[in-house]
Design an enzyme around this catalytic site. Sequence first.
Site, PDB file in Angstrom:
ATOM      1  N   ASN A  10       0.863  -1.180   0.000  1.00 50.03           N
ATOM      2  CA  ASN A  10       0.000   0.000   0.000  1.00 50.03           C
ATOM      3  C   ASN A  10       0.900   1.230   0.000  1.00 50.03           C
ATOM      4  OD1 ASN A  10      -1.877   2.011   0.412  1.00 50.03           O
ATOM      5  ND2 ASN A  10      -2.369   1.422   2.518  1.00 50.03           N
ATOM      6  N   TRP A  11       1.011   1.861  -1.166  1.00 45.19           N
ATOM      7  CA  TRP A  11       1.926   2.988  -1.292  1.00 45.19           C
ATOM      8  C   TRP A  11       1.403   4.251  -0.609  1.00 45.19           C
ATOM      9  CZ3 TRP A  11       4.126   3.133  -6.999  1.00 45.19           C
ATOM     10  CH2 TRP A  11       4.736   1.902  -7.285  1.00 45.19           C
ATOM     11  N   HIS A  96      -9.523   0.961   5.285  1.00 46.96           N
ATOM     12  CA  HIS A  96      -8.272   1.282   5.973  1.00 46.96           C
ATOM     13  C   HIS A  96      -8.544   2.314   7.067  1.00 46.96           C
ATOM     14  CE1 HIS A  96      -4.159   2.582   6.729  1.00 46.96           C
ATOM     15  NE2 HIS A  96      -3.760   1.487   6.106  1.00 46.96           N
ATOM     16  N   GLU A 168      -5.130  -4.928  10.745  1.00 42.11           N
ATOM     17  CA  GLU A 168      -4.164  -3.857  10.967  1.00 42.11           C
ATOM     18  C   GLU A 168      -4.486  -3.150  12.286  1.00 42.11           C
ATOM     19  OE1 GLU A 168      -2.202  -2.319   7.048  1.00 42.11           O
ATOM     20  OE2 GLU A 168      -4.080  -1.292   7.377  1.00 42.11           O
ATOM     21  N   SER A 213       3.178  -1.877  10.661  1.00 43.24           N
ATOM     22  CA  SER A 213       4.638  -1.837  10.867  1.00 43.24           C
ATOM     23  C   SER A 213       5.289  -3.192  10.607  1.00 43.24           C
ATOM     24  CB  SER A 213       4.977  -1.321  12.270  1.00 43.24           C
ATOM     25  OG  SER A 213       4.585   0.031  12.411  1.00 43.24           O
TER      26      SER A 213
END
Length: 255
Positions: A10-11, A96, A168, A213
């Site tokens: 995921n940029w 997200h 996440e 992370s």
Amino acid sequence: MARRPLVMGNWKLNGSKAFTKELITGLKDELNAVSGCDVAIAPPVMYLAEAEAALVSSDIALGTQNVDLNKQGAFTGDISTEMLKDFGVKYVIIGHSERRQYHHESDEFIAKKFGVLKDAGLVPVLCIGESEAENEAGKTEEVCARQIDAVMNTLGVEAFNGAVIAYEPIWAIGTGKSATPAQAQAVHAFIRGHIAKQSQAVAERVIIQYGGSINDANAAELFTQPDIDGALVGGASLKASAFAVIVKAAAKAKN
């Protein structure tokens, strides 16, 4: 049934035309001989054309970071499933925590996006996870269940066939903190078990990634856990060498 791992980059809001071409060239070189792991990247939507062209003759799939509900019409600034498909997009990240926080997207709204993607034949990558306060209050499972139920209660458990879930923990995104392998495994096992209450078969097939992370230093240990089926990678996906280490670790651990 063995699940094939998926590592996706995921940029976020990073990159340029030149960066997109350069990073994909590096990824193709680094991952040329790697098998046993599906790989995808989600650049900013502005660079889908450059990414699609650079990914020709590559096994790396194209993803994106968001989608809107409408197919066409007077919806200024929106991006439709059909437009994404026009660029060969396969995976679409939804839910997200940054979208939930900064754009006030609710569980119900995200579930609608999930349905739109399924109808279009695209693969939803549904992000779920708890905040630091929720984690400290012992509400991790409650939060994850609620976010999954928003989809299951409206679309049914079968909607998770061919879909991806990315756990996440919000407290670990971009903070340098990461859940320990045991902590992550416990939540992944809970997620799979929660879906299994509705369908054991769907639960066994669904890909559950870890994000938060994850990097080239901690990936291998995380992938030793049986319910961690890959990773949704943030910062480390912006360097070909670091991202490749994560992909190779997944391929090695799961084959």
